[in-house]
Design a protein around this motif. Sequence first.
Motif, short mmCIF file in Angstrom:
data_model
loop_
_atom_site.label_atom_id
_atom_site.label_comp_id
_atom_site.label_asym_id
_atom_site.label_seq_id
_atom_site.Cartn_x
_atom_site.Cartn_y
_atom_site.Cartn_z
N LEU A 40 0.81 -1.22 0.00
CA LEU A 40 0.00 0.00 0.00
C LEU A 40 0.85 1.27 0.00
N HIS A 41 2.11 1.16 0.37
CA HIS A 41 2.99 2.32 0.48
C HIS A 41 4.11 2.33 -0.56
N ARG A 42 4.16 1.33 -1.41
CA ARG A 42 5.29 1.21 -2.33
C ARG A 42 5.44 2.39 -3.28
N ASP A 43 4.34 2.93 -3.78
CA ASP A 43 4.45 4.07 -4.70
C ASP A 43 5.08 5.27 -4.00
N GLN A 44 4.65 5.56 -2.79
CA GLN A 44 5.22 6.67 -2.03
C GLN A 44 6.70 6.40 -1.72
N ILE A 45 7.02 5.18 -1.36
CA ILE A 45 8.40 4.81 -1.04
C ILE A 45 9.27 4.95 -2.30
N ARG A 46 8.76 4.48 -3.43
CA ARG A 46 9.51 4.59 -4.69
C ARG A 46 9.75 6.05 -5.06
N ASP A 47 8.74 6.90 -4.87
CA ASP A 47 8.87 8.32 -5.17
C ASP A 47 9.95 8.95 -4.28
N THR A 48 9.91 8.65 -3.01
CA THR A 48 10.91 9.21 -2.09
C THR A 48 12.30 8.69 -2.44
N ALA A 49 12.41 7.41 -2.78
CA ALA A 49 13.71 6.83 -3.16
C ALA A 49 14.24 7.50 -4.42
N ARG A 50 13.37 7.78 -5.39
CA ARG A 50 13.80 8.49 -6.61
C ARG A 50 14.29 9.90 -6.28
N ARG A 51 13.59 10.56 -5.38
CA ARG A 51 14.01 11.91 -4.97
C ARG A 51 15.38 11.86 -4.30
N ILE A 52 15.59 10.86 -3.46
CA ILE A 52 16.88 10.72 -2.78
C ILE A 52 17.98 10.44 -3.81
N GLU A 53 17.71 9.56 -4.76
CA GLU A 53 18.69 9.25 -5.79
C GLU A 53 19.06 10.50 -6.58
N SER A 54 18.08 11.30 -6.93
CA SER A 54 18.35 12.55 -7.66
C SER A 54 19.18 13.52 -6.83
N ALA A 55 18.87 13.60 -5.53
CA ALA A 55 19.62 14.50 -4.65
C ALA A 55 21.06 14.06 -4.50
N VAL A 56 21.30 12.75 -4.43
CA VAL A 56 22.67 12.24 -4.34
C VAL A 56 23.40 12.54 -5.65
N SER A 57 22.75 12.27 -6.78
CA SER A 57 23.37 12.52 -8.10
C SER A 57 23.69 13.99 -8.31
N ALA A 58 22.83 14.87 -7.80
CA ALA A 58 23.02 16.31 -7.97
C ALA A 58 23.99 16.90 -6.96
N GLY A 59 24.43 16.07 -5.99
CA GLY A 59 25.37 16.56 -4.98
C GLY A 59 24.71 17.26 -3.80
N HIS A 60 23.39 17.16 -3.69
CA HIS A 60 22.69 17.78 -2.56
C HIS A 60 22.76 16.92 -1.30
#
Length: 84
Positions: A40-60
């Motif tokens: 029931l929470h996987r979509d939200q978890i995936r979205d947050t994980a994608r945001r984290i991945e982008s932040a790491v890639s961008a150096g944030h």
Amino acid sequence: MNIELLLKTGLTQAELAALFGVHRTTIISWLRGRFSPHKLHRDQIRDTARRIESAVSAGHLPLPAGIGKPARLKEARKAIGLTD
């Protein structure tokens, strides 16, 4: 869940738990592979994980040294594009 990515964030288990909206023990269970996010929470978890991945890639993430404990979660939320 990409464990290596989560470790690269430099965030504590408690900070990761707050970003994902779960308890710290849940994060520990995910990191150890004992449990996966509930369906029931996987979509939200995936979205947050994608945001984290982008932040790491961008150096944030990881956050710069010198950010005090009270401000770390706020800065992490800002780094991944979550606002209160």
